[in-house]
Design an enzyme around this catalytic site. Sequence first.
Site, PDB file in Angstrom:
ATOM      1  N   ILE A 210      48.831 157.959  72.858  1.00  0.00           N
ATOM      2  CA  ILE A 210      50.101 157.328  73.232  1.00  0.00           C
ATOM      3  C   ILE A 210      49.804 156.386  74.385  1.00  0.00           C
ATOM      4  CG2 ILE A 210      52.466 157.709  74.024  1.00  0.00           C
ATOM      5  CD1 ILE A 210      52.172 160.635  72.901  1.00  0.00           C
TER       6      ILE A 210
ATOM      7  N   GLU B  42      43.628 164.041  71.809  1.00  0.00           N
ATOM      8  CA  GLU B  42      43.201 165.425  72.033  1.00  0.00           C
ATOM      9  C   GLU B  42      44.087 166.099  73.076  1.00  0.00           C
ATOM     10  OE1 GLU B  42      41.478 162.644  72.064  1.00  0.00           O
ATOM     11  OE2 GLU B  42      39.372 162.950  71.548  1.00  0.00           O
TER      12      GLU B  42
HETATM   13  N1  THU Z   1      41.395 157.702  72.911  1.00  0.00           N
HETATM   14  C1  THU Z   1      41.756 158.932  72.462  1.00  0.00           C
HETATM   15  O1  THU Z   1      42.876 159.132  71.983  1.00  0.00           O
HETATM   16  N2  THU Z   1      40.859 159.938  72.560  1.00  0.00           N
HETATM   17  C2  THU Z   1      39.620 159.822  73.121  1.00  0.00           C
HETATM   18  O2  THU Z   1      38.939 160.823  73.297  1.00  0.00           O
HETATM   19  C3  THU Z   1      39.106 158.511  73.458  1.00  0.00           C
HETATM   20  C4  THU Z   1      40.103 157.411  73.515  1.00  0.00           C
HETATM   21  C5  THU Z   1      42.355 156.603  72.822  1.00  0.00           C
HETATM   22  C6  THU Z   1      42.850 156.077  74.143  1.00  0.00           C
HETATM   23  C7  THU Z   1      43.278 154.673  73.779  1.00  0.00           C
HETATM   24  O3  THU Z   1      44.604 154.704  73.314  1.00  0.00           O
HETATM   25  C8  THU Z   1      42.356 154.293  72.630  1.00  0.00           C
HETATM   26  O4  THU Z   1      41.761 155.500  72.178  1.00  0.00           O
HETATM   27  C9  THU Z   1      41.260 153.309  73.006  1.00  0.00           C
HETATM   28  O5  THU Z   1      40.559 153.746  74.110  1.00  0.00           O
END
Ligand code: THU
Length: 130
Positions: free
Chosen positions: A43, A55
């Site tokens: 988000i 996560e």
């Molecule tokens: N992101 C995640 O949801 N989980 C992670 O472990 C790494 C990064 C998301 C954050 C952001 O919205 C997008 O991936 C790009 O960094």
Amino acid sequence: MTPEKLVELAKEAMTHAYAPYSGYKVGAALLCADGTVYQGCNIENSAYSPTNCAERTAFFKAVYDGHRDFSAIAICGGKDGVITGAFPPCGVCRQVMREFCKPDFLVYIINAEGYETQTLADLLPHSFSL
Ligand code: THU
């Protein structure tokens, strides 16, 4: 709950992502010890740093509902929701996992062909905890 089913739930969770800034959609499916599954998505926020990873969304939903014991998490991500390779969890999310999970907690990192299995100990060696 099979790993394959958890993988499918992570892929479904990815479709819920709010990612207008990076375009990277991420999904997670967290398996509790009692069999309950919590799904999460990333988000994003226009101020960037308030962004919450998929996560942590899953963990925070589960902890709010009273869960403290977890078995596994499946994670996927990709530009515009297309999985082209592995999308391993960031360091902040690994530390959140460490707060609640044992070293043998399983992390299924989804890729274009299937998934690879890691343990939390693999992903966060020599970790900090109180
Ligand atoms: N992101 C995640 O949801 N989980 C992670 O472990 C790494 C990064 C998301 C954050 C952001 O919205 C997008 O991936 C790009 O960094």
